[in-house]
Motif scaffolding. Structure first.
Motif, short mmCIF file in Angstrom:
data_model
loop_
_atom_site.label_atom_id
_atom_site.label_comp_id
_atom_site.label_asym_id
_atom_site.label_seq_id
_atom_site.Cartn_x
_atom_site.Cartn_y
_atom_site.Cartn_z
N ARG A 193 0.83 -1.20 0.00
CA ARG A 193 0.00 0.00 0.00
C ARG A 193 0.87 1.26 0.00
O ARG A 193 0.54 2.26 -0.63
N MET A 194 1.99 1.18 0.71
CA MET A 194 2.93 2.30 0.72
C MET A 194 3.49 2.54 -0.69
O MET A 194 3.56 3.67 -1.17
N LEU A 195 3.89 1.46 -1.36
CA LEU A 195 4.42 1.59 -2.71
C LEU A 195 3.39 2.18 -3.68
O LEU A 195 3.72 3.00 -4.54
N ARG A 196 2.15 1.78 -3.53
CA ARG A 196 1.12 2.26 -4.46
C ARG A 196 0.85 3.75 -4.31
O ARG A 196 0.29 4.39 -5.20
N LEU A 197 1.25 4.33 -3.19
CA LEU A 197 1.13 5.78 -3.03
C LEU A 197 2.01 6.53 -4.01
O LEU A 197 1.78 7.71 -4.28
N LEU A 198 3.04 5.86 -4.56
CA LEU A 198 3.90 6.51 -5.53
C LEU A 198 3.10 6.94 -6.76
O LEU A 198 3.45 7.91 -7.44
N ALA A 199 2.02 6.21 -7.05
CA ALA A 199 1.17 6.54 -8.20
C ALA A 199 0.17 7.64 -7.87
O ALA A 199 -0.39 8.27 -8.78
N PHE A 259 0.01 3.79 7.03
CA PHE A 259 0.56 2.59 6.41
C PHE A 259 1.89 2.21 7.07
O PHE A 259 2.15 1.03 7.33
N ALA A 260 2.74 3.21 7.33
CA ALA A 260 4.03 2.95 7.98
C ALA A 260 3.82 2.42 9.40
O ALA A 260 4.53 1.52 9.85
N ARG A 261 2.84 2.96 10.09
CA ARG A 261 2.55 2.51 11.45
C ARG A 261 2.09 1.05 11.44
O ARG A 261 2.52 0.24 12.27
N GLU A 262 1.22 0.70 10.49
CA GLU A 262 0.77 -0.68 10.40
C GLU A 262 1.94 -1.61 10.09
O GLU A 262 2.05 -2.70 10.67
N LEU A 263 2.83 -1.18 9.19
CA LEU A 263 4.00 -2.01 8.87
C LEU A 263 4.85 -2.24 10.12
O LEU A 263 5.26 -3.38 10.39
N CYS A 264 5.12 -1.19 10.88
CA CYS A 264 5.91 -1.34 12.11
C CYS A 264 5.22 -2.28 13.09
O CYS A 264 5.86 -3.10 13.75
N TYR A 265 3.90 -2.15 13.20
CA TYR A 265 3.12 -3.02 14.08
C TYR A 265 3.29 -4.48 13.69
O TYR A 265 3.52 -5.34 14.54
N ARG A 266 3.19 -4.78 12.41
CA ARG A 266 3.35 -6.15 11.94
C ARG A 266 4.77 -6.65 12.16
O ARG A 266 4.99 -7.81 12.53
N LEU A 267 5.75 -5.78 11.91
CA LEU A 267 7.14 -6.18 12.11
C LEU A 267 7.43 -6.50 13.57
O LEU A 267 8.14 -7.46 13.88
N LEU A 268 6.88 -5.71 14.47
CA LEU A 268 7.10 -5.95 15.90
C LEU A 268 6.56 -7.29 16.34
O LEU A 268 7.03 -7.88 17.33
N GLN A 269 5.57 -7.80 15.64
CA GLN A 269 4.96 -9.08 16.00
C GLN A 269 5.64 -10.27 15.33
O GLN A 269 5.27 -11.41 15.58
N GLY A 270 6.61 -10.01 14.46
CA GLY A 270 7.25 -11.07 13.71
C GLY A 270 8.69 -11.31 14.13
O GLY A 270 9.15 -10.82 15.17
N PRO A 271 9.45 -12.06 13.33
CA PRO A 271 10.83 -12.42 13.68
C PRO A 271 11.80 -11.25 13.74
O PRO A 271 12.89 -11.38 14.30
N LEU A 272 11.43 -10.12 13.16
CA LEU A 272 12.29 -8.94 13.21
C LEU A 272 11.93 -8.00 14.36
O LEU A 272 12.53 -6.95 14.53
N GLY A 273 10.94 -8.40 15.15
CA GLY A 273 10.41 -7.52 16.19
C GLY A 273 11.39 -7.12 17.25
O GLY A 273 11.41 -5.96 17.69
#
Length: 304
Positions: free
Chosen positions: A141-147, A159-173
């Motif tokens: 979704r972040m990439l599509r903002l380029l258009a 969108f960036a906040r959601e990405l950080c939220y997902r990352l914190l819950q995964g192996p990179l958290g």
């Protein structure tokens, strides 16, 4: 949609908006990097970002350890890390494509407060893992903002906040969490690295810096090297030389002027250390790089 298809779709979208040399996009925190051919190893700095390889592959070397990353691999760094970067798989028909998102420590810190189960374990300052759909969806979704750049001021933040939220819950958290965690040993090292980054051209007193971040000189030296792979003084030297190369490749600034600008008192010492890091003395390195600036193909000229 399968992971492979998501990665392929995002690679095509990102490549459409890539520039040479790489520059911040219509979404300010987002940058696209492409190369139409393999590259030579390039010393650089992996800043605190989220990065994903979308096409081709890249080799990164941190503190003597080498890692190869192919399409669909994502990574997070929690502090500026000196490293050597090399595109190892790319062609005109299928260029290397990577995308990065600059991380906002304030967003990460706020999310940590809302996640009661967030880990406070010590973690490496760099981590990589295969991208999952939960990560690729908000990033797409972040990439599509380029258009639709007019939407970026309103939608890029969520969108960036959601990405950080997902990352914190995964192996990179655990690694990402260090970006927003205050009061820890890592936060002290990050503060020291940030100070050096903002003042690389100034004289560095390790004793004074250690006191400013609340550590002893011995402790700062030991922990700083454990996190970044470099002592504070070597880290400063690395940043000075990266900035010197940027200045020299950007225009007609004389080598001696550049040496003084980045903090060297001795131009001859600057030339020796420049050659040791980049393989060529400054004047020859500029001449070798001139053909690259005139090419129409895309090349990596910065970090990642």
């Amino acid at each position: 949609m399968e992971i492979e298809a998501m990665v392929s779709e995002q690679a095509a979208l990102a490549a459409e908006y890539a520039s040479s040399p790489p520059a911040r996009s219509a979404v300010p925190a987002l940058m696209i990097r492409c190369s139409a051919e393999p590259t030579a190893p390039v010393p650089a700095l992996f800043e605190p970002v989220f990065y994903v390889v979308l096409q081709g592959s890249k080799r990164l070397t941190f503190a003597g350890r080498t890692h190869d990353f192919g399409a669909g691999t994502c990574a997070v760094a929690s502090v500026g890390l000196p490293f050597v970067s090399q595109v190892i798989e790319a062609s005109a028909a299928k260029p290397y494509v990577g995308a990065e998102l600059r991380l906002d420590p304030g967003v990460v810190a706020d999310l940590l407060m809302t996640l009661p189960d967030a880990s406070e374990r010590e973690a490496p300052s760099f981590a990589a893992a295969p991208a999952e759909s939960e990560i690729l969806e908000p990033f797409g979704r972040m990439l599509r903002l380029l258009a639709t750049p007019a939407d970026a001021p309103v939608l890029a933040g969520p969108f960036a906040r959601e990405l950080c939220y997902r990352l914190l819950q995964g192996p990179l958290g655990d690694t990402l969490g260090q970006v927003g965690r205050r009061g820890s040993r890592f936060a002290q090292i990050r503060a020291a690295a940030d100070w050096i980054g903002c003042n690389a051209n100034k004289p560095l007193s390790v004793k004074r810096l250690a006191g400013d971040v609340g550590m002893s000189s011995t402790s700062l030296h030991r922990h700083f090297k454990a996190v970044t792979g470099y002592s504070p003084l070597a880290y400063q030297r690395y940043l000075r030389l990266l900035e010197a190369r940027r200045i020299l490749h950007a225009g007609n600034t004389p080598v001696t002027t550049t040496a003084f600008t980045v903090g060297y008192a001795s131009p001859s010492q600057f030339s020796r250390e420049y050659k040791r890091m980049f393989g060529e003395p400054p004047v020859r390195d500029i001449k070798l790089r001139e053909p690259l600036r005139s090419r129409n193909s895309l090349h990596l000229v910065s970090h990642l």
